[in-house]
Design a protein around this motif. Structure first.
Motif, mmCIF file in Angstrom:
data_model
loop_
_atom_site.group_PDB
_atom_site.id
_atom_site.type_symbol
_atom_site.label_atom_id
_atom_site.label_comp_id
_atom_site.label_asym_id
_atom_site.label_seq_id
_atom_site.Cartn_x
_atom_site.Cartn_y
_atom_site.Cartn_z
ATOM 1 N N GLU A 13 0.834 -1.212 0.000
ATOM 2 C CA GLU A 13 0.000 0.000 0.000
ATOM 3 C C GLU A 13 0.864 1.255 0.000
ATOM 4 O O GLU A 13 0.592 2.211 -0.733
ATOM 5 C CB GLU A 13 -0.941 -0.010 1.207
ATOM 6 C CG GLU A 13 -1.989 -1.095 1.134
ATOM 7 C CD GLU A 13 -2.758 -1.269 2.443
ATOM 8 O OE1 GLU A 13 -2.496 -0.529 3.423
ATOM 9 O OE2 GLU A 13 -3.637 -2.145 2.489
ATOM 10 N N THR A 14 1.915 1.272 0.817
ATOM 11 C CA THR A 14 2.796 2.440 0.905
ATOM 12 C C THR A 14 3.509 2.691 -0.416
ATOM 13 O O THR A 14 3.539 3.821 -0.914
ATOM 14 C CB THR A 14 3.826 2.254 2.040
ATOM 15 O OG1 THR A 14 3.121 2.043 3.266
ATOM 16 C CG2 THR A 14 4.724 3.462 2.177
ATOM 17 N N ARG B 24 1.179 4.124 -2.971
ATOM 18 C CA ARG B 24 0.854 5.542 -2.773
ATOM 19 C C ARG B 24 2.019 6.454 -3.157
ATOM 20 O O ARG B 24 1.821 7.504 -3.746
ATOM 21 C CB ARG B 24 0.501 5.809 -1.307
ATOM 22 C CG ARG B 24 -0.919 5.535 -0.941
ATOM 23 C CD ARG B 24 -1.305 6.130 0.417
ATOM 24 N NE ARG B 24 -0.261 6.149 1.426
ATOM 25 C CZ ARG B 24 -0.028 5.189 2.319
ATOM 26 N NH1 ARG B 24 -0.766 4.103 2.312
ATOM 27 N NH2 ARG B 24 0.936 5.308 3.211
#
Length: 149
Positions: free
Chosen positions: A77-78, A81
């Motif tokens: 997820e990081t 993003r």
């Protein structure tokens, strides 16, 4: 007059046995169908992507993870993003450690833990980070990597 004993029916046993056999065949069919397909082109393999970036003198982030460990999911997820800001200047090589197509690269790098991020500069020198990295720290590392070109 003595009563005749009726032979018990074998139908329930045969139905159960048939059901078990069908279930086993179904599981085997699913297992055979769940094997990952080989990439259609060897340039699709992470090893080839990493080699191409390093041979071109382009910085790269090799991201080793699985799709089922909690820390890996956080890092997926990081990276998802933060990385798009750097997609023009840094190559992202996404490596699922459980994909058998990635075994040669895993043997070359010799991982011990996941998630692992290896930041390669334009000279092919790598710096390894193991574990969950905060988004702002990842952004700073990618800024430094992109700026070193």
């Amino acid at each position: 007059m003595p009563k005749k004993h009726r032979k018990p029916s074998r139908l329930p046993q045969l139905l159960i046995l048939g059901g078990v056999i069908l279930l086993a065949l179904f599981v085997l069919a699913l297992k055979d169908g769940s094997q990952p397909e080989a990439p259609t082109n060897s340039s699709d393999l992470p090893q080839a992507q990493l080699d191409a970036a390093l041979n071109a003198g382009k910085p790269a982030l090799a991201f080793f993870h699985s799709n089922n460990c909690e820390q890996c999911i956080i890092m997926v997820e990081t990276v998802g993003r933060v990385f798009p800001e750097f997609s023009d200047s840094v190559t992202l090589v996404d490596i699922d450690v459980y994909d058998p197509n990635n075994e040669p690269l895993l043997h070359k790098v010799v991982l011990q833990y996941i998630p692992t991020l290896i930041f390669y500069d334009q000279h092919g020198q790598g710096q390894t980070y193991v574990g969950v990295m905060a988004a702002d720290v990842l952004r700073e590392r990618l800024i430094a990597l992109a700026g070193a070109q």
